[in-house]
Design an enzyme around this catalytic site. Structure first.
Site, PDB file in Angstrom:
ATOM      1  N   GLU A   1      52.813 -53.567  32.949  1.00 31.45           N
ATOM      2  CA  GLU A   1      53.805 -53.591  31.870  1.00 31.45           C
ATOM      3  C   GLU A   1      53.961 -52.180  31.332  1.00 31.45           C
ATOM      4  O   GLU A   1      52.974 -51.531  31.012  1.00 31.45           O
ATOM      5  CB  GLU A   1      53.338 -54.562  30.773  1.00 31.45           C
ATOM      6  CG  GLU A   1      54.094 -54.469  29.463  1.00 31.45           C
ATOM      7  CD  GLU A   1      55.597 -54.669  29.608  1.00 31.45           C
ATOM      8  OE1 GLU A   1      56.010 -55.669  30.212  1.00 31.45           O
ATOM      9  OE2 GLU A   1      56.349 -53.790  29.117  1.00 31.45           O
TER      10      GLU A   1
ATOM     11  N   HIS B   1      67.937 -74.796  27.927  1.00 27.71           N
ATOM     12  CA  HIS B   1      69.249 -75.349  28.245  1.00 27.71           C
ATOM     13  C   HIS B   1      69.141 -76.632  29.057  1.00 27.71           C
ATOM     14  O   HIS B   1      68.232 -76.781  29.883  1.00 27.71           O
ATOM     15  CB  HIS B   1      70.062 -74.329  29.055  1.00 27.71           C
ATOM     16  CG  HIS B   1      70.436 -73.114  28.262  1.00 27.71           C
ATOM     17  ND1 HIS B   1      71.527 -73.084  27.437  1.00 27.71           N
ATOM     18  CD2 HIS B   1      69.835 -71.894  28.150  1.00 27.71           C
ATOM     19  CE1 HIS B   1      71.598 -71.886  26.858  1.00 27.71           C
ATOM     20  NE2 HIS B   1      70.579 -71.151  27.274  1.00 27.71           N
TER      21      HIS B   1
ATOM     22  N   VAL C   1      55.827 -47.673  35.846  1.00 30.12           N
ATOM     23  CA  VAL C   1      55.759 -47.349  37.271  1.00 30.12           C
ATOM     24  C   VAL C   1      56.683 -46.171  37.575  1.00 30.12           C
ATOM     25  O   VAL C   1      57.863 -46.193  37.247  1.00 30.12           O
ATOM     26  CB  VAL C   1      56.151 -48.576  38.116  1.00 30.12           C
ATOM     27  CG1 VAL C   1      56.204 -48.217  39.606  1.00 30.12           C
ATOM     28  CG2 VAL C   1      55.180 -49.718  37.865  1.00 30.12           C
TER      29      VAL C   1
ATOM     30  N   ILE D   1      67.640 -62.211  36.172  1.00 28.43           N
ATOM     31  CA  ILE D   1      67.313 -63.513  35.559  1.00 28.43           C
ATOM     32  C   ILE D   1      67.845 -63.515  34.128  1.00 28.43           C
ATOM     33  O   ILE D   1      67.110 -63.303  33.164  1.00 28.43           O
ATOM     34  CB  ILE D   1      65.795 -63.797  35.572  1.00 28.43           C
ATOM     35  CG1 ILE D   1      65.174 -63.433  36.922  1.00 28.43           C
ATOM     36  CG2 ILE D   1      65.539 -65.242  35.203  1.00 28.43           C
ATOM     37  CD1 ILE D   1      65.455 -64.358  38.044  1.00 28.43           C
TER      38      ILE D   1
ATOM     39  N   SER E   1      70.383 -65.675  31.212  1.00 23.47           N
ATOM     40  CA  SER E   1      70.401 -67.070  30.797  1.00 23.47           C
ATOM     41  C   SER E   1      70.866 -67.916  31.973  1.00 23.47           C
ATOM     42  O   SER E   1      71.820 -67.533  32.657  1.00 23.47           O
ATOM     43  CB  SER E   1      71.353 -67.242  29.619  1.00 23.47           C
ATOM     44  OG  SER E   1      71.430 -68.582  29.248  1.00 23.47           O
TER      45      SER E   1
ATOM     46  N   CYS F   1      49.155 -62.859   5.369  1.00 28.87           N
ATOM     47  CA  CYS F   1      50.616 -62.923   5.280  1.00 28.87           C
ATOM     48  C   CYS F   1      50.978 -64.085   4.381  1.00 28.87           C
ATOM     49  O   CYS F   1      50.816 -65.241   4.755  1.00 28.87           O
ATOM     50  CB  CYS F   1      51.225 -63.113   6.666  1.00 28.87           C
ATOM     51  SG  CYS F   1      52.963 -63.576   6.651  1.00 28.87           S
TER      52      CYS F   1
ATOM     53  N   CYS G   1      59.443 -61.536   3.498  1.00 29.76           N
ATOM     54  CA  CYS G   1      59.231 -60.169   2.988  1.00 29.76           C
ATOM     55  C   CYS G   1      59.152 -59.164   4.132  1.00 29.76           C
ATOM     56  O   CYS G   1      59.062 -57.968   3.912  1.00 29.76           O
ATOM     57  CB  CYS G   1      58.014 -60.079   2.075  1.00 29.76           C
ATOM     58  SG  CYS G   1      56.463 -59.644   2.886  1.00 29.76           S
TER      59      CYS G   1
END
Lengths: 418, 476, 118
Positions: free
Chosen positions: B31, B49, B172, B335, B337, B400, B437
């Site tokens: 990644e 979908h 990469v 890829i 929708s 939070c 917030c």
């Protein structure tokens, strides 16, 4: 663990502290303050600038000093406090569910509850400001926490949107700590901050204030690299061709405060769409008996002195409720008329003895105007004002005698130039 | 040496990685960002979908319908919230009503079940805030919603728990093939070797294919801008509301999210260079369309706006095949929708068929597919919460306040696979800072936890990776 | 003779004040609602002063809020900030404790917050 209290106060900031002291002094001993932070004082702890307490103590205090006077009052009375404890929910029958590391989740039963949770800042997201979403975008209060409590600089080169007091204070604070503040932009034709803050926070440091301007684009992929500001027309729409670019690494937003009423709503209380706080009587009791609200959770104040004053009312009447229970009411509604955006309290109970101070804000800047309290066509009271601005809360005292004359809804309005 | 190198930590790469760990294979994920799920998988509509949109016979049609059927169980197994809220394609004229009929028939051809055409009265019965101008709708009951980043992160985390290795900040820059072995290098000079590459790099997939020696993959970019509303307005609509599609596309939608917010958007704008800036025009367009679709949308409850970029291929269908130019390079590109919906089905196909062509797949008996739910704590009973707090008091501290997320959950996100290394990574895993917030109160505290857990200074903590530091230095 | 317009910073009202100045000396003040405003305006012409608030680092790393116990010369603001930023203060401190004596003139830097120093 003790599960029943006469009075539970949600929030240990200026409102909660003053309410606790007032209730104690009215004869209530069984009080618990629940505070989510690790110390009492609320947002005042990070407001290290001075100017607090002029009305109440006739001297200029910093936020922590102002808070300390009330914290000392709470400690001197041995009022019980739980810090690092967050209230999760509240019910109409005054069950308070809270959580902390020591006790886990627990449910307290109170005879009365004072809501004193304060407010939060509107965020960038709420404004749909176009552009990228990099690091370096903060609300002014978050920046204040980083600088004053944590000891870090959120940035070195800053543009501020919104001229609310926190934005102005942070313009000075960041400058003092070595940052360059290029501009403060305000979409309105006037600042919502106090005039003296324009003078001592901007003018003193030659920071320009751009009225009728807003940020139309934020740039930078990872960290802010710049902003574009534009002039706006009378409908607050940016005018093409007026764009000015600033290089900066930080954007601060000071674009309004919103009462934090999630618990209030969770308990099923209706909020006023105007204040975004609960609807209250002059005792600051909400429409649910035994639940009171005060301070910025009820209406956003400009000055903490008035928060304390309001909280003392709530604390005192909460004590009365605990001691004497529910009383018969004789209700008169109060509403905002022409040129007035809201009035607190929204209901007056004529069976409660004493004068009633009404707090309100106007919708625009007016000079040489008259503020009128009316009941139908009957004028109860009028007051001439040289200047009123939306950024400053106004008040008006209705005496018990005047109130006795009111036999229907009271309206507060502003007449221009008469 | 890896058997399979997956490039791209989005929902396609993530679900494929997890599928691979069901077999005795040595696999890794590369990644380029500091966290997984940083591309189009994090900023899309989160719609599962039904499958009536795609042209029959396309890969989109096939994987959409398969994925839709798989999703409820898939999400449940990974502890990700899926809501079968149903989709409504809304018509505003008789002509559009005819289009709905055609859409229904297309859906039936694709194998979609449980569809019906609703009258105006029936539509109003289902959605009280629908525009008075709406005359009817196609109701696809199998439509749903899922949290797209929740699903992606859970799939990758589960794959890692089952032995997959994750390299973040691995952009990469070169791919060499010596004999049967690919060696892949990062911008920082790291190198990994493997026998098979699966290109799931979304917007970057054309570049990855090219580096590997296949220059036939052409990827375009289309930006979509969104507005998100507070959970307080979460009941504004209950179904996912689509406009009737035109030649121009599906248009914007009004939908609840799996987390209870309301999502409005996206716009659809072709881009020469992918960029996720929001624009005044884009957001104004969304608002205009939302006002057409619904009555009095609670826009005052806006908490944020954002944009995502969708990568599409010049075939305008998914490309899921082994490269014709480079043996051992599997392409999962274009890829767009309904890619999120299709992901579990694509992953199964890619592993069983395409990877299965290359290796004899031997079942990994140790594979454990279940994952405990994220930000589960808020929904537990008091007794259950107290059991956890007794064991780990950090669950007794709310960090939070808007989303009521505890320190325990944040620490878990920082420690668990895939570890959250920055503020946005914590936010996607826990919802801390995701509320009204927008992190104003919790961010300094979360930053301190990240610094403490990683043994770094607060100045080094970032919003979303290198260059996005939160603070510029100390104040004294 | 010249007229300077000022906003009074003594209280939240923020009066708009006009000072008539002759040879660098204030000769008349109008627009002020109280005597403090007059004094402020006169000083503003002769030598503007401000109370400076900031923080100092304590020995354990935490920040202690501080202020000058009297207004300092505005011109000295940034010089004093440099001094303040070098201070490391001993703990515990209580509100009112002197952190730096005579940081300028006869003005002390004092704590405006309490800290235990655990």
């Amino acid at each position: 663990m003790k599960m029943n209290y006469d009075l539970v106060i949600v929030g240990g900031g200026p409102a909660g502290l003053a309410a606790a002291i007032a209730a104690y002094d009215e004869g209530i001993r069984d009080i618990l303050i629940l505070e989510r932070e690790n110390k009492l004082g609320g947002i005042l702890n990070q407001c290290i600038h001075n100017g607090f307490g002029l009305t109440r103590f006739k001297e200029s205090l910093s936020g922590p000093e102002y808070a300390a006077r009330f914290v000392d009052g709470v400690l001197a009375r041995n009022i019980q406090v739980m810090t690092e404890t967050t209230v999760l929910s509240l019910t109409k029958d005054k069950k308070v569910t809270a959580i902390n590391t020591q006790n886990g989740v627990f449910v307290l039963q109170a005879k009365a509850v004072v809501l004193a949770m304060g407010c939060r800042e509107r965020s960038r997201g709420a404004l749909n400001v176009a552009g990228s979403r990099p690091a370096g975008i903060y609300s002014a209060g978050t920046a204040q926490k980083y600088v004053n409590i944590k000891g870090y600089m959120p940035g070195k080169s800053v543009v501020i949107l919104g001229s609310g007091d926190i934005g102005l204070i942070m313009a000075r604070r960041m400058t003092l700590e070595g940052a360059k503040v290029h501009a403060v932009c305000e979409i309105m034709p006037y600042s919502s901050g106090l005039k003296r803050n324009i003078a001592q926070c901007l003018d003193d440091f030659d920071i320009p204030l751009y009225l009728n301007h807003t940020i139309t684009k934020i740039e930078g992929e990872k960290r802010v690299t710049g902003v574009v500001i534009s002039k706006v027309d009378e409908n607050k729409k940016p005018i093409p061709g007026t764009e000015v670019h600033f290089d900066c690494d930080t954007v601060l937003f000071s674009v309004g405060l919103i009462p934090e009423n999630e618990l209030t709503k969770g308990a099923g209380l209706e909020l006023s769409p105007r204040t975004r706080g609960a609807v209250v009587y002059q005792s600051r009791e909400t429409e649910v008996e035994g639940i009171f609200a005060c301070g910025n959770v009820l209406q956003v104040h400009d000055l903490v002195d008035f928060v304390s004053e309001e909280a003392e009312l709530a604390g005192r009447y909460a004590a009365n409720y605990i001691l004497y229970g529910k009383t018969e009411r004789d209700e008169v509604r109060v509403s905002n008329g022409k040129n007035v955006s809201y009035v607190v309290p929204q209901i007056i109970d004529k069976n409660i003895q004493g004068n009633v101070k009404l707090f309100f804000r106007v919708t625009n800047t007016f000079r040489d105007c008259t503020i009128i309290a009316k009941c139908g066509e009957q004028v109860l009271l009028q007051k001439k004002k040289k200047i009123v601005v939306p950024g400053e809360m106004e008040s008006m005292l209705l005496t018990e005698a005047k109130l006795a004359e009111a036999n229907g809804e009271i309206q507060i309005e502003l007449e221009e130039k008469i | 040496m890896f058997d399979v190198i997956v490039i791209g930590g989005g929902v396609i790469g993530g679900t494929i990685l997890r599928e691979l760990t069901k077999y005795k294979l040595n696999v890794c994920l590369l990644e380029k960002e500091n966290d997984v799920c940083m591309g189009q998988s994090k900023a899309n509509s989160g719609i599962v979908h039904a499958g009536f949109d795609a042209v029959p016979g396309t890969l989109k049609a096939k994987f959409n319908v398969l994925g839709n059927r798989m999703m409820p169980a898939y999400a449940e197994e990974l502890g990700v919230k899926f809501v079968n809220n149903g989709s409504l394609v809304v018509a505003f004229s008789d002509k559009e009503m005819q289009t709905l009929q055609a859409l229904k028939e297309r859906g039936e051809a694709n194998g979609v079940t449980d569809m019906e055409i609703l009258s105006q009265a029936e539509l109003r019965e289902l959605e009280k805030n629908i525009s008075d101008e709406a005359v009817g709708a196609l109701h696809a009951k199998t439509g749903g919603i899922v949290c797209p980043y929740g699903l992606t992160i859970a799939a990758i985390g589960n794959a890692m728990d089952n032995g997959a290795k994750l390299y973040t900040d691995f952009e990469v820059v070169s791919i060499e093939k010596n004999g049967e072995v690919f060696s892949v290098r990062s911008a920082y000079g790291e190198e990994v070797k493997g026998k098979l590459i699966i290109d799931c790099a979304g917007q970057g997939s054309g570049k990855i294919a090219e580096l590997a020696g296949d220059d036939t993959v052409k990827i375009g970019a289309r930006k979509g801008e969104y507005i998100l509303l507070d959970r307080e307005s979460g009941d504004f609509v209950s179904h996912t509301l689509f406009f009737t599609p035109t030649e121009k596309g599906k248009g914007i939608l009004v939908t609840p999210t799996a987390d209870g917010n309301i999502l409005l958007g996206p716009t659809s704008e072709e881009q020469a260079t992918p960029c996720t800036d929001t624009t005044a025009q884009g957001l104004a367009f969304v608002i205009e369309k939302v006002r057409k679709m619904s009555k009095n949308p609670p826009l005052y409850n806006t908490i944020t706006s954002f944009a995502g970029v969708r990568a599409y291929s010049d075939r305008h269908d998914f490309i899921i095949e082994e490269s014709k130019k480079v043996e051992g390079l599997i392409l999962c590109v274009g890829i767009e929708s309904p890619g999120l919906t299709s992901a579990p089905a694509i992953a199964k196909f890619v592993v069983e068929e395409l990877v299965g062509n290359k290796f004899v797949l031997e079942k990994n008996e140790a594979f454990h597919g279940r994952r405990e739910a994220e930000y589960f704590f808020k929904h537990l009973s008091i007794e259950e919460k107290n059991k956890i707090i007794q064991k780990d008091p950090s669950y007794g501290k709310i960090v939070c306040r808007c989303e009521q997320i505890t320190e325990g959950e944040i620490l878990r996100a920082i420690r668990e696979n895939p570890p959250a290394k920055n503020i946005d990574a914590v936010k996607r895993r826990t919802r801390s800072g995701m509320g009204r917030c927008q992190g104003g109160f919790c961010q300094p505290f979360v930053a301190e936890l990240i610094a403490r857990e990683n043994g770094i200074a607060l100045e080094e903590v970032t919003k979303n990776g290198k260059g996005s530091n939160l603070v510029t230095g100390v104040s004294k | 003779m010249s007229v300077r317009s000022l906003t009074c910073i003594e209280c939240p009202i923020g009066c708009s004040i006009e000072v008539t100045v002759e040879n660098g000396e204030p000769v008349s003040v109008t627009g002020n609602a109280c005597p403090r405003g007059k004094l402020y305006a006169e000083n503003e012409v002769i030598c503007p002063r401000r109370v400076l608030t900031s923080t100092v680092r304590a020995e354990n790393g935490e920040l202690i809020p501080v202020k000058t116990d009297k207004p300092i010369k505005k011109d000295e603001t940034f010089d004093l900030m440099k001094k303040i930023n070098r201070v490391v203060c001993k703990l515990p401190v209580k509100i009112g404790d002197i952190i730096v004596e005579n940081i300028t003139e006869d003005i002390n830097l004092i704590a405006t917050g309490n800290a235990e120093g655990v």
